[in-house]
Design a protein around this motif. Structure first.
Motif, PDB file in Angstrom:
ATOM      1  N   MET A  30       3.257 -19.661 -14.503  1.00  0.00           N
ATOM      2  CA  MET A  30       3.435 -21.102 -14.497  1.00  0.00           C
ATOM      3  C   MET A  30       4.725 -21.430 -13.756  1.00  0.00           C
ATOM      4  SD  MET A  30       3.399 -23.535 -17.864  1.00  0.00           S
ATOM      5  CE  MET A  30       3.736 -25.255 -17.717  1.00  0.00           C
ATOM      6  N   GLU A  31       4.644 -22.393 -12.861  1.00  0.00           N
ATOM      7  CA  GLU A  31       5.829 -22.843 -12.126  1.00  0.00           C
ATOM      8  C   GLU A  31       6.461 -24.010 -12.883  1.00  0.00           C
ATOM      9  OE1 GLU A  31       6.577 -22.831  -8.347  1.00  0.00           O
ATOM     10  OE2 GLU A  31       5.348 -21.086  -7.869  1.00  0.00           O
ATOM     11  N   PHE A  32       7.741 -23.882 -13.170  1.00  0.00           N
ATOM     12  CA  PHE A  32       8.438 -24.917 -13.918  1.00  0.00           C
ATOM     13  C   PHE A  32       9.210 -25.821 -12.976  1.00  0.00           C
ATOM     14  CE2 PHE A  32       7.908 -21.405 -16.932  1.00  0.00           C
ATOM     15  CZ  PHE A  32       7.237 -22.079 -17.930  1.00  0.00           C
ATOM     16  N   LYS A  33       9.275 -27.106 -13.346  1.00  0.00           N
ATOM     17  CA  LYS A  33      10.006 -28.106 -12.566  1.00  0.00           C
ATOM     18  C   LYS A  33      11.422 -28.237 -13.120  1.00  0.00           C
ATOM     19  CE  LYS A  33       5.677 -30.518 -12.564  1.00  0.00           C
ATOM     20  NZ  LYS A  33       5.011 -31.224 -13.613  1.00  0.00           N
ATOM     21  N   ASP A  34      12.338 -28.647 -12.266  1.00  0.00           N
ATOM     22  CA  ASP A  34      13.735 -28.785 -12.673  1.00  0.00           C
ATOM     23  C   ASP A  34      14.001 -30.036 -13.498  1.00  0.00           C
ATOM     24  OD1 ASP A  34      14.450 -26.442 -11.392  1.00  0.00           O
ATOM     25  OD2 ASP A  34      15.020 -27.455  -9.539  1.00  0.00           O
ATOM     26  N   LYS A  35      13.185 -31.072 -13.336  1.00  0.00           N
ATOM     27  CA  LYS A  35      13.496 -32.371 -13.930  1.00  0.00           C
ATOM     28  C   LYS A  35      13.101 -32.516 -15.394  1.00  0.00           C
ATOM     29  CE  LYS A  35      13.457 -34.840  -9.606  1.00  0.00           C
ATOM     30  NZ  LYS A  35      13.160 -36.069  -8.919  1.00  0.00           N
ATOM     31  N   GLN A  36      12.436 -31.522 -15.976  1.00  0.00           N
ATOM     32  CA  GLN A  36      12.000 -31.624 -17.369  1.00  0.00           C
ATOM     33  C   GLN A  36      12.269 -30.297 -18.070  1.00  0.00           C
ATOM     34  OE1 GLN A  36       7.737 -31.943 -17.998  1.00  0.00           O
ATOM     35  NE2 GLN A  36       8.043 -33.325 -19.716  1.00  0.00           N
ATOM     36  N   LEU A  55       3.390 -16.781 -20.014  1.00  0.00           N
ATOM     37  CA  LEU A  55       4.142 -17.736 -19.189  1.00  0.00           C
ATOM     38  C   LEU A  55       5.457 -17.170 -18.657  1.00  0.00           C
ATOM     39  CD1 LEU A  55       3.610 -20.998 -21.285  1.00  0.00           C
ATOM     40  CD2 LEU A  55       2.286 -20.168 -19.323  1.00  0.00           C
ATOM     41  N   GLU A  56       5.780 -15.950 -19.083  1.00  0.00           N
ATOM     42  CA  GLU A  56       7.007 -15.271 -18.661  1.00  0.00           C
ATOM     43  C   GLU A  56       8.254 -16.065 -19.017  1.00  0.00           C
ATOM     44  OE1 GLU A  56       6.381 -14.414 -14.499  1.00  0.00           O
ATOM     45  OE2 GLU A  56       4.935 -12.830 -14.962  1.00  0.00           O
ATOM     46  N   VAL A  57       8.315 -16.467 -20.295  1.00  0.00           N
ATOM     47  CA  VAL A  57       9.484 -17.177 -20.805  1.00  0.00           C
ATOM     48  C   VAL A  57       9.954 -16.494 -22.084  1.00  0.00           C
ATOM     49  CG1 VAL A  57       8.808 -19.401 -19.823  1.00  0.00           C
ATOM     50  CG2 VAL A  57       8.101 -18.823 -22.149  1.00  0.00           C
ATOM     51  N   ASN A  58      11.104 -16.890 -22.547  1.00  0.00           N
ATOM     52  CA  ASN A  58      11.653 -16.359 -23.784  1.00  0.00           C
ATOM     53  C   ASN A  58      10.825 -16.862 -24.969  1.00  0.00           C
ATOM     54  OD1 ASN A  58      13.426 -16.250 -26.181  1.00  0.00           O
ATOM     55  ND2 ASN A  58      14.989 -15.617 -24.712  1.00  0.00           N
ATOM     56  N   ILE A  63      11.932 -26.939 -20.054  1.00  0.00           N
ATOM     57  CA  ILE A  63      10.828 -25.971 -20.013  1.00  0.00           C
ATOM     58  C   ILE A  63       9.959 -26.081 -21.250  1.00  0.00           C
ATOM     59  CG2 ILE A  63      10.276 -23.501 -20.023  1.00  0.00           C
ATOM     60  CD1 ILE A  63      12.631 -23.095 -18.107  1.00  0.00           C
ATOM     61  N   TYR A  64      10.554 -26.268 -22.423  1.00  0.00           N
ATOM     62  CA  TYR A  64       9.740 -26.343 -23.633  1.00  0.00           C
ATOM     63  C   TYR A  64       8.786 -27.533 -23.598  1.00  0.00           C
ATOM     64  CZ  TYR A  64      12.139 -30.093 -26.229  1.00  0.00           C
ATOM     65  OH  TYR A  64      12.620 -31.298 -26.674  1.00  0.00           O
ATOM     66  N   LEU A  65       9.202 -28.635 -22.949  1.00  0.00           N
ATOM     67  CA  LEU A  65       8.315 -29.797 -22.831  1.00  0.00           C
ATOM     68  C   LEU A  65       7.213 -29.548 -21.811  1.00  0.00           C
ATOM     69  CD1 LEU A  65      10.881 -32.735 -23.013  1.00  0.00           C
ATOM     70  CD2 LEU A  65       9.285 -31.975 -24.785  1.00  0.00           C
ATOM     71  N   GLN A  66       7.518 -28.791 -20.767  1.00  0.00           N
ATOM     72  CA  GLN A  66       6.485 -28.425 -19.799  1.00  0.00           C
ATOM     73  C   GLN A  66       5.455 -27.494 -20.444  1.00  0.00           C
ATOM     74  OE1 GLN A  66       7.962 -27.563 -15.700  1.00  0.00           O
ATOM     75  NE2 GLN A  66       9.965 -28.065 -16.584  1.00  0.00           N
ATOM     76  N   ILE A  67       5.930 -26.608 -21.298  1.00  0.00           N
ATOM     77  CA  ILE A  67       5.004 -25.728 -22.030  1.00  0.00           C
ATOM     78  C   ILE A  67       4.187 -26.561 -23.012  1.00  0.00           C
ATOM     79  CG2 ILE A  67       4.842 -23.783 -23.640  1.00  0.00           C
ATOM     80  CD1 ILE A  67       7.410 -22.671 -22.284  1.00  0.00           C
TER      81      ILE A  67
END
Length: 128
Positions: A1-7, A42-45, A9-13
């Protein structure tokens, strides 16, 4: 998943989880991926996914069954649509309207493009 800088990460998930529920990939009452599984996918913590699940649990979209894991609530789709509609109308739509105004895009132009988009992307849905 590609994450955006403006929001965050937990909200994007959270948006991703909600999308899976709305699309029927994770039906109400059935288990959703564990914190560790989703974090790995998702390769996140895992702490970030835990924050997402806490956020969604606070909105009653998911619930935790001790020893079983997290599941989507029976009325999750309705809650998600209400939450996302409010967020869209309050935060995204004003920016969109400003852009329309600055670029001199009419409501008629928008309606025509919207109808083409729906016809192309969702040809068999009742909203078209």
């Amino acid at each position: 998943m590609e994450f955006k800088d403006k929001q965050s990460i937990y909200l994007q998930i959270a948006d991703y989880v909600c999308e899976q529920i709305v699309l029927g990939q994770w039906p109400p009452g059935e288990r959703i991926p564990s914190v560790r599984d989703l974090a790995s996918t998702l390769e996140v913590n895992p702490n970030t996914v835990m924050r997402t699940y806490d956020f969604l649990q606070g909105k009653d979209i998911i619930f935790n069954q001790r020893g079983i894991g997290y599941s989507a609530a029976e009325n999750a789709q309705k809650l998600i649509l209400t939450f996302r509609r409010e967020r869209f109308l309050e935060t995204e739509l004003p920016v969109f309207f400003k852009t329309m105004y600055l670029l001199d895009i009419s409501l008629e132009d928008l309606q025509t493009r919207y109808q083409k988009f729906v016809a192309a992307e969702y040809p068999t849905t009742p909203n078209s």
